[in-house]
Each structure stands twice: as C-alpha cells, then as structure tokens.
Design a protein around this motif. Structure first.
Motif, PDB file in Angstrom:
ATOM      1  N   ASP A 145      38.836  27.902  39.442  1.00 37.66           N
ATOM      2  CA  ASP A 145      38.035  26.921  40.118  1.00 37.66           C
ATOM      3  C   ASP A 145      36.876  27.338  41.140  1.00 37.66           C
ATOM      4  OD1 ASP A 145      39.871  24.290  39.316  1.00 37.66           O
ATOM      5  OD2 ASP A 145      40.940  26.105  39.224  1.00 37.66           O
ATOM      6  N   LEU A 146      37.118  28.407  41.641  1.00 37.99           N
ATOM      7  CA  LEU A 146      36.038  28.822  42.531  1.00 37.99           C
ATOM      8  C   LEU A 146      35.444  30.176  42.108  1.00 37.99           C
ATOM      9  CD1 LEU A 146      37.515  28.027  46.000  1.00 37.99           C
ATOM     10  CD2 LEU A 146      35.780  26.817  45.203  1.00 37.99           C
ATOM     11  N   GLY A 147      35.659  30.390  40.846  1.00 39.22           N
ATOM     12  CA  GLY A 147      35.058  31.728  40.495  1.00 39.22           C
ATOM     13  C   GLY A 147      35.749  32.932  40.768  1.00 39.22           C
ATOM     14  N   MET A 148      36.770  32.838  41.316  1.00 37.80           N
ATOM     15  CA  MET A 148      37.440  34.208  41.934  1.00 37.80           C
ATOM     16  C   MET A 148      38.794  34.592  41.048  1.00 37.80           C
ATOM     17  SD  MET A 148      36.406  34.018  45.881  1.00 37.80           S
ATOM     18  CE  MET A 148      36.556  32.339  46.123  1.00 37.80           C
ATOM     19  N   ALA A 149      39.145  34.113  40.133  1.00 40.74           N
ATOM     20  CA  ALA A 149      40.322  34.526  39.367  1.00 40.74           C
ATOM     21  C   ALA A 149      40.658  35.746  39.151  1.00 40.74           C
ATOM     22  CB  ALA A 149      40.382  33.501  38.102  1.00 40.74           C
ATOM     23  N   VAL A 150      39.493  36.486  38.747  1.00 38.29           N
ATOM     24  CA  VAL A 150      39.653  37.879  38.352  1.00 38.29           C
ATOM     25  C   VAL A 150      39.914  38.765  39.816  1.00 38.29           C
ATOM     26  CG1 VAL A 150      38.656  39.991  37.421  1.00 38.29           C
ATOM     27  CG2 VAL A 150      38.864  37.977  35.946  1.00 38.29           C
ATOM     28  N   ALA A 151      39.064  38.286  40.742  1.00 36.67           N
ATOM     29  CA  ALA A 151      38.978  38.908  41.970  1.00 36.67           C
ATOM     30  C   ALA A 151      40.455  38.775  42.705  1.00 36.67           C
ATOM     31  CB  ALA A 151      37.642  38.490  42.796  1.00 36.67           C
ATOM     32  N   ASN A 152      40.713  37.585  42.765  1.00 38.95           N
ATOM     33  CA  ASN A 152      41.991  37.361  43.327  1.00 38.95           C
ATOM     34  C   ASN A 152      43.318  38.169  42.574  1.00 38.95           C
ATOM     35  OD1 ASN A 152      41.073  35.488  45.125  1.00 38.95           O
ATOM     36  ND2 ASN A 152      41.345  33.833  43.911  1.00 38.95           N
ATOM     37  N   SER A 153      43.061  38.105  41.130  1.00 39.29           N
ATOM     38  CA  SER A 153      44.256  38.869  40.520  1.00 39.29           C
ATOM     39  C   SER A 153      44.242  40.269  40.829  1.00 39.29           C
ATOM     40  CB  SER A 153      44.031  38.797  38.869  1.00 39.29           C
ATOM     41  OG  SER A 153      44.066  37.428  38.671  1.00 39.29           O
ATOM     42  N   LEU A 154      43.220  40.809  40.986  1.00 32.45           N
ATOM     43  CA  LEU A 154      42.938  42.295  41.237  1.00 32.45           C
ATOM     44  C   LEU A 154      43.236  42.709  42.804  1.00 32.45           C
ATOM     45  CD1 LEU A 154      39.441  43.296  39.448  1.00 32.45           C
ATOM     46  CD2 LEU A 154      41.816  43.763  38.762  1.00 32.45           C
ATOM     47  N   ALA A 155      43.056  41.702  43.774  1.00 29.97           N
ATOM     48  CA  ALA A 155      43.440  41.785  45.249  1.00 29.97           C
ATOM     49  C   ALA A 155      45.151  41.727  44.966  1.00 29.97           C
ATOM     50  CB  ALA A 155      42.926  40.622  45.939  1.00 29.97           C
ATOM     51  N   ALA A 156      45.694  41.028  44.396  1.00 31.14           N
ATOM     52  CA  ALA A 156      47.104  40.828  44.100  1.00 31.14           C
ATOM     53  C   ALA A 156      47.629  42.185  43.525  1.00 31.14           C
ATOM     54  CB  ALA A 156      47.687  39.891  43.281  1.00 31.14           C
ATOM     55  N   VAL A 157      47.059  42.879  42.419  1.00 29.71           N
ATOM     56  CA  VAL A 157      47.324  44.300  42.229  1.00 29.71           C
ATOM     57  C   VAL A 157      47.251  45.460  43.300  1.00 29.71           C
ATOM     58  CG1 VAL A 157      46.566  45.927  40.425  1.00 29.71           C
ATOM     59  CG2 VAL A 157      46.808  43.610  39.620  1.00 29.71           C
ATOM     60  N   ALA A 158      46.175  45.405  43.802  1.00 27.98           N
ATOM     61  CA  ALA A 158      45.961  46.161  44.997  1.00 27.98           C
ATOM     62  C   ALA A 158      47.077  46.106  46.012  1.00 27.98           C
ATOM     63  CB  ALA A 158      44.620  45.954  45.554  1.00 27.98           C
ATOM     64  N   ALA A 159      47.656  44.858  46.206  1.00 28.08           N
ATOM     65  CA  ALA A 159      48.701  44.418  47.189  1.00 28.08           C
ATOM     66  C   ALA A 159      50.206  44.781  46.654  1.00 28.08           C
ATOM     67  CB  ALA A 159      48.511  42.853  47.658  1.00 28.08           C
ATOM     68  N   GLY A 160      50.174  45.121  45.353  1.00 30.36           N
ATOM     69  CA  GLY A 160      51.597  45.232  44.897  1.00 30.36           C
ATOM     70  C   GLY A 160      52.098  44.563  43.722  1.00 30.36           C
ATOM     71  N   ALA A 161      51.481  43.662  43.187  1.00 31.52           N
ATOM     72  CA  ALA A 161      51.638  43.115  42.024  1.00 31.52           C
ATOM     73  C   ALA A 161      51.533  43.836  40.708  1.00 31.52           C
ATOM     74  CB  ALA A 161      50.776  41.616  41.751  1.00 31.52           C
ATOM     75  N   ARG A 162      52.482  43.484  39.865  1.00 28.37           N
ATOM     76  CA  ARG A 162      52.439  44.665  38.637  1.00 28.37           C
ATOM     77  C   ARG A 162      52.549  43.890  37.422  1.00 28.37           C
ATOM     78  NH1 ARG A 162      50.499  47.199  41.705  1.00 28.37           N
ATOM     79  NH2 ARG A 162      50.884  49.184  42.626  1.00 28.37           N
TER      80      ARG A 162
END
Length: 513
Positions: A206-223
């Motif tokens: 919705d704010l154009g940041m879905a990919v950026a947010n997903s990658l931030a989660a990966v950097a934080a430990g999401a797998r």
C-alpha cells in the motif's frame, strides 16, 4: 554455508483476489506447473473453504504437483481447517496455513472476540490442522498493528500446539523497513522456542514498500518470504517474488541467504500470469518489465558495450530474457508443436485438443513471419475455453470504418448453440463491436477496463486485449488475442461474458492476510 530462504508463492490465492483476476482451475494448474518448474518451495493454491471450485482447484493442483509443497489457507475455525485438510490430502507435500486477526481493531470490530478467545481459537485450529499434516503454518493477521506482548503470547501458544512456520503479516501495508525489521528482531528474541520454527513475512504494498519490508525481515532473521508473481494482489498488491529473489541473489553480502529458485524461469512465469489474469506488466517494472535491461542513454550504451557490469547488476538471461523464438512453420509437425508446448508447461489433454490448437497455430503462422512463445501462451489461453463452457462464441465478423462515416460492426455469434447475426454502429469499430455483442447478449454488464498490449514486437504482432466487466458485484477479466486488434477486442468481450455467465470460477470475496 548460506541459510536457505523459503519462497512461498501466493499468486493463486492472494494474487487472485485482485479485481477481475479470478482464474479457472485449468489456468491455476498451468501457473502451478510453472511455479514448480521455477522450483518455488511452497505454492499457496487457494482458500478451500471459499467455494467448492476453489477446493477442487487446490485438490487438482495437489494431485499434480510433486516437487513443491501445496498449501491451502484456512481461517482459525473447524470448517475451514477441515476443508483445507481435505483439499491438500492428495499432495506429496501438503501444508495448512491457518490464521486469525490479532490487532485490537480487528479483534474488537471484526471478530468481536476477546484476546483469550482468539488465542484459544488459534491453538485449536493448529491442533486440528496437525491431524491432516505435520506442516502447519500460523499467521497473525494485521500483526503490524498488533500489541507486541499479545503477539509473543499467541505465537508461543501456537508453537506449543505444533505450528512449524510463524508468519508475521503486514496486512495493510502500513510498516516501513526499519520498524518491520525491528519487529522481527524483537519477536525472535522474546518468543520461547523461536529457534524451532521458520519465521515468515507477508507484506502488502500500500505504501510501495512490500519488497523493502520483506527484505528487512530477512535481514532480521525471517527465513520465508510470502510473495506473488509480478507483485499481483488486491489493492496495491503483494511483495514481488522476482524482486525479492533477485535482491538476495544479487546482494549475498547483505543477506547471506540463498533460494532454490531457477531464476531463468522468472520471465516465463511473469508473462504467463500476466496473460492469464489480464494484468499487464508496466515497461519499467523491475526484473520483468520490457525496459528492465534497456539502455537509452548514449553514455550507458557505451559503458555496457565496453563492459556489461558498468550499468547492469544482473544479466538478462539469468532471469529468462531470451529471444524465445519458435522455429516452427507450416511444414512443422504436431510432435514438435506439442514438445514446445510442454516446455512452456502447457499440457495437451487429448488428440482432439492438439489438432485444434495445431490448426490455429498454422492459421497464425500464415499471418505472422515469426512465432514467439508469448504467441503460443495467448493461443493456448483461448484453447482453455472448452466447448462445454463456451456459451458465447464469435463465428465471423466484418467491420467498417471510414473517415466521415459512422463505424459499423456486423458479427455472427452463437449463443447457447444458436447462431445469431447482429449489427451495430459506434464511435469507433471497437465500440460498434461491443454494442453489437451487447444487443443480443443483453448482459447488463458495466465495462470497467479496456486495455490493449502488443504481445511481441513488429507490425504483424498479435494484439492482446483485456476487457474487465462487472455485474452484480462480480468482476471478471476477459482476454482475446489476434493480429487484428478489433477481432481481439471482440474475443476479449465474449471471453468476459462467458465468465460472467457462470461457466468459469469467479473470484470469491474473502478476507485476506
């Protein structure tokens, strides 16, 4: 060694919830086969409890797909979980993905449940799902606006109940990367046994940041990342699979993870989903847009010619950008034709279907000097409309348009097997064609979208037309392709009418993560 990042594709479930993007069972199966060819880890095939058609599509995909895990979504209630369990039962690897809302606004206004009741429902759903499969995923809907203490509590409870994957969704696309990454770091630190499950992220755009947010989660430990082809999805869409995959592949120094995706299949998947749903890919779309690897500036062109890496961080061939030219012609045999369709993931069910498709291919070869894979995808999308579901059919057409004269269209259609001739005038030949069709169909549908795209390059290229119609709250897309754009337009309108007639699965209005 790099850690594995699980790619969870929800094109067939969340992506289908885009207005007019509903797919037939056969169309879903074609996409599922392409996702398997691309080596997607988990394919969320649908929401079994939404409709009998959705459940049947999931079951068919579960029977067919052998390498990828096939998943069904289910709300945290007994009916949904049992429907999901039955739908995935034939799968070589099946998953149930159950969810419930956890934010104060959702619990109070939508669920009308107290927090204790929400936790109890989540635990009960996970335990029931474990009776069907060991692979159970739990999602906290609207986790982005949920209280952190409550998230820790409910995640702890569902892990104890047997959930193997914990999904943290940004349901409304509200977060920003810094905050989303911090939310994951906090959860991984505070939830007991956090190291015993796979943490997943599901972000909306919705704010154009879905990919950026997903990658931030990966950097934080999401797998695990939940995403869709072309970023398809309701509202502004979901995180784009191709962008997530190529980001972690291109920047291993940042993410330190790897996927199992065959990236050379990305462009083919993008084009297939675009063709089936009628949602075109914008030319400047990252990875799969027509201009993604184009260089207009003289400085850029000079640099690329001297050394590609001066202006390209990826090779176009790594994501599937090739000529894709089919060297078949009038003298080519059916076996070669069938083999190329097989390479594109298109399965021919009978000799009759092959003969009909091959005859249409020969007709197209008479009109075009070169046939591309995209032409075959469009041709076979038309073939997917079987006679038993083709209530409306275009038999013949004649159009007249002349400067100073009112354009006119004369069409011959069959409606329910009866041949009818119809004629109408309009502001242009396409308008005249639509008016002629409506004069006998009397559908009462509202035209919401008319879109034209060239399938390939050249003046002899097929034009692909998308028509979006709505009636009584139902929205469908119709597609048509032809070297004559007016004929393609008539085909697209008729294709949409067939869907509205109820012969193809319509998009259920269901709540989403």
């Amino acid at each position: 060694m790099k850690e594995r990042l699980v790619i969870f594709d929800t094109t067939l479930r969340d992506g289908e919830q885009s207005p007019g993007a509903a797919m037939t069972k056969d169309e879903k199966l074609r996409i599922a086969r392409q996702l398997e060819r691309m080596r997607v880890d988990v394919i969320e095939a649908g929401f079994a409890a939404a409709s009998p058609g959705d459940a049947e599509a999931i079951r068919t995909i579960a029977e067919t797909i052998k390498e990828s895990t096939v998943c069904s979504l289910a709300r945290a209630n007994e009916r949904d979980v049992r429907a999901a369990g039955e739908a995935i039962r034939p799968a070589a690897r099946g998953r149930i993905h159950t969810f419930i809302a956890t934010s104060p606004i959702h619990m109070e206004k939508k669920l009308r449940m107290q927090p204790d009741q929400v936790v109890d429902a989540a635990v009960a759903a996970v335990k029931l799902a474990r009776q069907f499969t060991d692979d159970v995923e739990f999602s906290a809907e609207d986790a982005v606006r949920s209280d952190m203490d409550f998230l820790v509590r409910i995640f702890d409870a569902v892990i104890k109940a047997g959930a193997k994957t914990i999904n943290v969704p940004d349901t409304v696309g509200y977060s920003i990367p810094e905050l989303w990454g911090e939310r994951f770091r906090t959860l991984l630190a505070r939830v007991p046994d956090a190291d015993k499950v796979v943490w997943s992220t599901h972000c909306h755009n919705d704010l154009g940041m879905a990919v950026a947010n997903s990658l931030a989660a990966v950097a934080a430990g999401a797998r695990q990342v939940e995403c869709t082809i072309n970023g398809l999805g309701e509202r502004a869409g979901n995180a784009s699979l191709e962008e997530v995959v190529m980001a972690v592949r291109t920047r291993p120094d940042v993410f330190g993870v790897e996927t199992g995706i065959d990236t050379t299949q990305i462009v083919a998947a993008s084009k297939l989903v675009s063709t089936i749903t009628g949602y075109p890919v914008q030319p400047n779309k990252a990875i799969v847009g027509a201009n993604a690897f184009a260089h207009e500036s003289g400085i850029h062109q000079d640099g690329v010619l001297k050394h590609r890496e001066t202006y390209e961080i990826m090779r176009p061939e790594d994501v599937g950008w090739t000529t894709n030219r089919l060297t078949l012609g009038k003298l080519s045999g059916r076996n070669a034709f069938r083999a190329r369709l097989g390479e594109l993931g298109i399965v021919i069910e009978s000799e009759e279907q092959l003969n009909h498709a091959f005859a249409r291919f020969k007709e197209l070869a008479d009109k075009k000097s070169e046939i591309f894979d995209e032409d075959l995808q469009a041709l076979m999308s038309d073939e997917a409309v079987t006679p038993e579901v083709e209530h409306y059919k275009l038999v013949s057409s004649r159009f007249h348009s002349e400067t100073g004269e009112t354009p006119n269209a004369t069409l011959t259609l069959t409606i329910g097997g009866d041949e009818i001739k119809t004629e109408a005038s309009g502001s242009g030949p396409v308008d005249a064609a639509f008016r002629a069709i409506e004069s006998v169909a009397k559908s009462g549908a509202e035209l919401q979208l008319y879109s034209v795209n060239a399938i390939t390059t050249g003046t002899d290229a097929q034009g692909e037309v998308t028509v979006r119609l709505s009636r009584a709250g139902r929205v469908v897309n119709g597609q048509g392709a032809d070297t004559d754009i007016i004929v393609a337009s008539a085909k697209a309108y008729i294709n949409a009418l067939n869907k509205l007639h109820g012969v193809a699965k319509l998009n259920p209005q269901i709540e989403t993560l």
